[in-house]
Design an enzyme around this catalytic site. Sequence first.
Site, PDB file in Angstrom:
ATOM      1  CB  CYS A 175     -11.018  -1.789   0.602  1.00 25.45           C
ATOM      2  SG  CYS A 175     -10.210  -1.551  -0.908  1.00 25.45           S
TER       3      CYS A 175
ATOM      4  CB  CYS B 214      -5.302  -1.224  -1.686  1.00 23.81           C
ATOM      5  SG  CYS B 214      -6.538  -0.278  -1.119  1.00 23.81           S
TER       6      CYS B 214
ATOM      7  CD  GLU C  45      -1.377   4.921   4.422  1.00 20.74           C
ATOM      8  OE1 GLU C  45      -1.984   4.118   4.920  1.00 20.74           O
ATOM      9  OE2 GLU C  45      -1.220   6.025   5.003  1.00 20.74           O
TER      10      GLU C  45
ATOM     11  CD  GLU D 168      -5.475  -5.500  -0.904  1.00 21.89           C
ATOM     12  OE1 GLU D 168      -4.717  -4.705  -0.857  1.00 21.89           O
ATOM     13  OE2 GLU D 168      -6.346  -6.215  -0.138  1.00 21.89           O
TER      14      GLU D 168
ATOM     15  CG  ASN E 274      -0.347  -0.089   2.397  1.00 22.40           C
ATOM     16  OD1 ASN E 274       0.779  -0.969   2.825  1.00 22.40           O
ATOM     17  ND2 ASN E 274      -0.990   0.341   3.503  1.00 22.40           N
TER      18      ASN E 274
ATOM     19  CB  CYS F 283      -8.833  -4.518  -3.249  1.00 26.96           C
ATOM     20  SG  CYS F 283      -7.632  -3.220  -3.157  1.00 26.96           S
TER      21      CYS F 283
END
Length: 130
Positions: free
Chosen positions: A90, A57, A48, A59, A46, A93
């Site tokens: 999430c 993210c 940010e 994934e 990830n 994802c």
Amino acid sequence: MIDRLEEKALIQKAIEAKERSYSPYSKFPVGAALLTKEGRVFVGTNVENSSYGLSMCAERSAIVSAVSNGYRKFRSIAIVSDRKEPTSPCGACRQFMVEFGNFEVILVGEGNIKRTTTFELLPMHFEMEK
């Protein structure tokens, strides 16, 4: 499904990716390792941003890397966090993963593993007619 030796190696790659996370806001590092049908592994972590909507993210990062290198068929993805219980991807994802079919998802917490699939994580998912 992948065998336990492949799973162990995939989880280790996800752990290594997690260590490279850029998560100064959430303090929630995540790593992912994606295994293609051809046996290649692509990792993601990830990343940010202070504008949260611009964050990426783990994934999706791994899948984007694989697709950028010409791979679109996947066998498995391992997703690792620092939480005790495995953390589910999430919703964004989940939809992103299911775009590439039904493949194994290995969710890893501290010593706990949950095995599922993209279709199980997102029942009644949206799919374009092919």
